[in-house]
Structures are given as C-alpha cells and as structure tokens.
Enzyme design. Structure first.
Site, PDB file in Angstrom:
ATOM      1  N   ASP A  22      30.362  11.129 -41.832  1.00 40.63           N
ATOM      2  CA  ASP A  22      29.547  10.133 -42.532  1.00 40.63           C
ATOM      3  C   ASP A  22      28.157   9.998 -41.918  1.00 40.63           C
ATOM      4  OD1 ASP A  22      29.004   8.217 -44.404  1.00 40.63           O
ATOM      5  OD2 ASP A  22      30.033   6.604 -43.342  1.00 40.63           O
ATOM      6  N   ASN A  24      25.205  11.352 -43.441  1.00 44.07           N
ATOM      7  CA  ASN A  24      24.251  12.413 -43.811  1.00 44.07           C
ATOM      8  C   ASN A  24      23.077  11.861 -44.612  1.00 44.07           C
ATOM      9  OD1 ASN A  24      26.158  14.103 -42.737  1.00 44.07           O
ATOM     10  ND2 ASN A  24      26.972  14.802 -44.700  1.00 44.07           N
ATOM     11  N   TRP A  27      20.715   9.862 -42.429  1.00 46.41           N
ATOM     12  CA  TRP A  27      20.001  10.787 -41.538  1.00 46.41           C
ATOM     13  C   TRP A  27      18.801  11.390 -42.281  1.00 46.41           C
ATOM     14  CZ3 TRP A  27      18.707  15.978 -41.589  1.00 46.41           C
ATOM     15  CH2 TRP A  27      18.408  16.578 -40.370  1.00 46.41           C
ATOM     16  N   ARG A  35      18.647  13.668 -49.837  1.00 48.25           N
ATOM     17  CA  ARG A  35      20.001  13.475 -49.290  1.00 48.25           C
ATOM     18  C   ARG A  35      20.701  14.809 -49.007  1.00 48.25           C
ATOM     19  NH1 ARG A  35      22.461   8.680 -49.444  1.00 48.25           N
ATOM     20  NH2 ARG A  35      24.477   9.698 -49.672  1.00 48.25           N
ATOM     21  N   HIS A  39      23.180  16.590 -46.015  1.00 45.40           N
ATOM     22  CA  HIS A  39      24.475  17.280 -46.141  1.00 45.40           C
ATOM     23  C   HIS A  39      24.400  18.691 -45.528  1.00 45.40           C
ATOM     24  CE1 HIS A  39      25.946  13.946 -48.336  1.00 45.40           C
ATOM     25  NE2 HIS A  39      25.233  14.165 -49.424  1.00 45.40           N
ATOM     26  N   THR A  68      37.537  12.204 -53.712  1.00 44.58           N
ATOM     27  CA  THR A  68      37.756  12.034 -55.158  1.00 44.58           C
ATOM     28  C   THR A  68      36.763  11.017 -55.727  1.00 44.58           C
ATOM     29  OG1 THR A  68      39.530  10.495 -54.501  1.00 44.58           O
ATOM     30  CG2 THR A  68      40.216  12.663 -55.277  1.00 44.58           C
ATOM     31  N   LEU A 132      41.947  27.670 -33.736  1.00 40.75           N
ATOM     32  CA  LEU A 132      41.887  26.397 -34.472  1.00 40.75           C
ATOM     33  C   LEU A 132      42.294  26.586 -35.937  1.00 40.75           C
ATOM     34  CD1 LEU A 132      40.767  23.379 -34.512  1.00 40.75           C
ATOM     35  CD2 LEU A 132      38.669  24.396 -35.426  1.00 40.75           C
ATOM     36  N   ARG A 185      35.191   8.442 -36.949  1.00 42.92           N
ATOM     37  CA  ARG A 185      34.205   8.163 -37.993  1.00 42.92           C
ATOM     38  C   ARG A 185      32.886   7.796 -37.334  1.00 42.92           C
ATOM     39  NH1 ARG A 185      34.671   5.274 -43.803  1.00 42.92           N
ATOM     40  NH2 ARG A 185      32.575   5.848 -44.460  1.00 42.92           N
ATOM     41  N   ARG A 191      35.934   2.070 -41.308  1.00 43.06           N
ATOM     42  CA  ARG A 191      37.033   2.033 -42.286  1.00 43.06           C
ATOM     43  C   ARG A 191      37.480   3.473 -42.546  1.00 43.06           C
ATOM     44  NH1 ARG A 191      32.414   0.191 -44.877  1.00 43.06           N
ATOM     45  NH2 ARG A 191      31.348   1.843 -46.008  1.00 43.06           N
ATOM     46  N   SER A 193      38.276   4.703 -45.708  1.00 47.67           N
ATOM     47  CA  SER A 193      37.749   5.195 -46.984  1.00 47.67           C
ATOM     48  C   SER A 193      38.694   6.197 -47.658  1.00 47.67           C
ATOM     49  CB  SER A 193      36.362   5.817 -46.805  1.00 47.67           C
ATOM     50  OG  SER A 193      35.455   4.852 -46.371  1.00 47.67           O
TER      51      SER A 193
HETATM   52  C1  FPP Z   1      29.156  11.305 -46.197  1.00 47.49           C
HETATM   53  O1  FPP Z   1      27.819  10.956 -45.865  1.00 47.49           O
HETATM   54  C2  FPP Z   1      29.245  12.740 -46.424  1.00 47.49           C
HETATM   55  C3  FPP Z   1      29.657  13.316 -47.581  1.00 47.49           C
HETATM   56  C4  FPP Z   1      30.056  12.532 -48.756  1.00 47.49           C
HETATM   57  C5  FPP Z   1      29.679  14.781 -47.748  1.00 47.49           C
HETATM   58  C6  FPP Z   1      29.924  15.550 -46.488  1.00 47.49           C
HETATM   59  C7  FPP Z   1      29.604  16.952 -46.765  1.00 47.49           C
HETATM   60  C8  FPP Z   1      29.134  17.846 -45.880  1.00 47.49           C
HETATM   61  C9  FPP Z   1      28.903  17.569 -44.435  1.00 47.49           C
HETATM   62  C10 FPP Z   1      28.852  19.197 -46.339  1.00 47.49           C
HETATM   63  C11 FPP Z   1      30.141  19.805 -46.853  1.00 47.49           C
HETATM   64  C12 FPP Z   1      30.269  21.203 -46.578  1.00 47.49           C
HETATM   65  C13 FPP Z   1      30.955  21.769 -45.588  1.00 47.49           C
HETATM   66  C14 FPP Z   1      30.932  23.209 -45.505  1.00 47.49           C
HETATM   67  C15 FPP Z   1      31.738  21.009 -44.591  1.00 47.49           C
HETATM   68  P1  FPP Z   1      27.017  10.030 -46.851  1.00 47.49           P
HETATM   69  O2  FPP Z   1      26.328  10.890 -47.850  1.00 47.49           O
HETATM   70  O3  FPP Z   1      27.893   8.997 -47.462  1.00 47.49           O
HETATM   71  O4  FPP Z   1      25.983   9.387 -45.881  1.00 47.49           O
HETATM   72  P2  FPP Z   1      25.357   7.937 -45.979  1.00 47.49           P
HETATM   73  O5  FPP Z   1      26.489   6.968 -45.808  1.00 47.49           O
HETATM   74  O6  FPP Z   1      24.396   7.917 -44.846  1.00 47.49           O
HETATM   75  O7  FPP Z   1      24.682   7.830 -47.318  1.00 47.49           O
END
Ligand code: FPP
Length: 237
Positions: A22, A24, A27, A35, A39, A68, A132, A185, A191, A193
């Site tokens: 969480d 991304n 950040w 956004r 990711h 989902t 792993l 997390r 949480r 989620s």
């Molecule tokens: C939550 O951060 C993150 C996600 C919903 C997507 C996570 C996906 C990746 C890290 C890329 C997936 C690909 C691979 C290969 C693992 P958020 O967007 O909810 O962040 P925020 O709470 O700061 O808005």
C-alpha cells in the site's frame, strides 16, 4: 529457519510473509507523478523484497497486487496496473533463474486472456524452483474467495455435518501452502482490507508508515525483528 544477521543474534525467519503493498498512489502524488508511476515503483520494490526474502530463507511470500475492489478505480489506473503485471510476467524468466517459484491466487476468470496465458506460463516454467514460493494475489478478495469455496463445497455435495474448518481451508486458493505467520502493511493504514482474512486468523500483524515504493530490506528486517519478540499462543496460554 534461522538467519544470522551480521553482529546479531540468530532469529527466526517467518515461513510465510504476506504483504499489502500500500501507498503507491501517495508516493506518486508526493512527487507530482501519475498514480501509475507509483505502481511501477511499487512493482520494483516487490521484486527487490522477493529477492531479499529468497536470500534470507522465507519460504512463502504472498503479495496483494490487485483486489476484487480495485476494479472501481479509474480505467486508466486499472489498465496501468495490468500493464505493469504484463511486463512483470513477460520478465518472469529472470526470477525463475533465481530459483523463485511463481504462483497466482485470486479469480482469474475475468482477467485479460493474454495475462491468463502469461500466468500459466510463469507457473509452469517455475514449477521446479526450490527457493522462495512467491504468490501474487490478482483479482483477489478474501470474502470472494470464501464465497467461491462455499460454492465448490456445495457443488461437490459435501454434507453440512461433514464440513470442518479444514474443508473450508482446502477449498481456498491457498489450499496447498501454510497460513501467513506475519502480515505486513506499510503506508500507515492499519487494516486487512479483505486480504487473506481466513488465513490470517492467527497471523502476527505489523504496520509501518513507510510508503510501499520506499520499503526496503531494512524495513522487512524490522518487521522480522518485531515478529521475533511476539509470543504466538494460537489461543493457548
Ligand atoms: C495499493 O496502493 C496498491 C495497489 C492497489 C496495487 C499494487 C500493485 C503493484 C505494486 C504493481 C503490481 C504488479 C506487480 C508485478 C506486483 P494504493 O494505490 O492504494 O496507494 P494509496 O493508498 O497511496 O493511494
């Protein structure tokens, strides 16, 4: 297993670590970036952390890549995450070279066909890896998983009185590997989620304020050190 840190006492490395990747979006926002740049950075962190887990002897790592509920996000963001996943899957031979097994949990049926194909190929190519075992949760939701499990059980005609906790566990996507010992997390949220809600009944939970793209091996070490201080009783005394 034990992993000895330099100048430090041996510590127990959790057999199964689960991570909610969480932060991304925040950040990226902090840097004035879209956004999806967050990711993409999160995907790089995932690769680094998976390598580190492999190095220190974690046996199972499960990461939340797409829930989902994430379909509710703007189409551009969903497409961006799917593209990052595509790129990762196309690149997965590198992981296999590092002896990492790749698996996917979640409802694949609604994913784009090419992603389903790439997932099968990555799973097949990596099936003999002995390091792993890395599981990406894609279109995964804990409640959705339990609904699927119940439907399977009913469709098999298993009698109500024969249903035990094991019956439910055996019908989850995770039926072939152990429950998480430690759920991490980052990003300040505290949480689950809808993540591994059945499986994490007795997991230790660890939260950090670090945003996922900034999460480093040293942060994982802090989580493992804290895990080593916990007293897991599983309902006993
Ligand atoms: C939550 O951060 C993150 C996600 C919903 C997507 C996570 C996906 C990746 C890290 C890329 C997936 C690909 C691979 C290969 C693992 P958020 O967007 O909810 O962040 P925020 O709470 O700061 O808005």
């Amino acid at each position: 297993m034990f992993f000895k840190k330099k100048n430090d006492a041996p510590r127990v490395v959790p057999e199964h670590i689960a991570i909610i990747m969480d932060g991304n979006g925040r950040w990226a926002k902090k840097r004035g970036l879209p956004r999806n740049a967050g990711h993409a950075a999160g995907s790089k962190t995932f690769k680094d952390i998976a390598r580190y887990c492999n190095k220190i002897g974690v046996k199972h790592l499960t990461v939340y890549a797409f829930s989902t509920e994430n379909w509710k996000r703007p189409a551009e963001e969903v497409e961006g995450i799917m593209n990052i996943l595509r790129d990762y899957l196309k690149d997965s031979k590198n992981y296999i070279k590092e002896n990492i097994m790749l698996k996917f949990i979640g409802d694949r049926t609604v994913l784009p066909d090419d992603i389903k194909e790439l997932m099968l190929t990555a799973e097949d190519d990596s099936k003999n890896a002995t390091g792993l075992c890395c599981y990406l949760a894609v279109n995964y939701g804990g409640r959705d998983e339990i609904v699927h499990a119940v439907r399977d059980i009913v469709n098999k005609g298993i009698k109500a009185e024969d249903i035990t906790e094991d019956t439910i566990s055996e019908h989850l996507y995770t039926n072939y590997y152990p429950d998480p010992d430690l759920v991490i997390r980052p990003s300040g949220e505290q949480r689950l989620s809808n993540y591994l809600i059945w499986q994490s009944a007795y997991s230790e939970l660890w939260f950090s304020d670090v945003l996922w793209p900034d999460f480093k091996a040293k942060d994982l070490d802090r989580a493992i050190d804290e895990y080593n201080k916990r007293n897991r009783r599983f309902g006993g005394i």
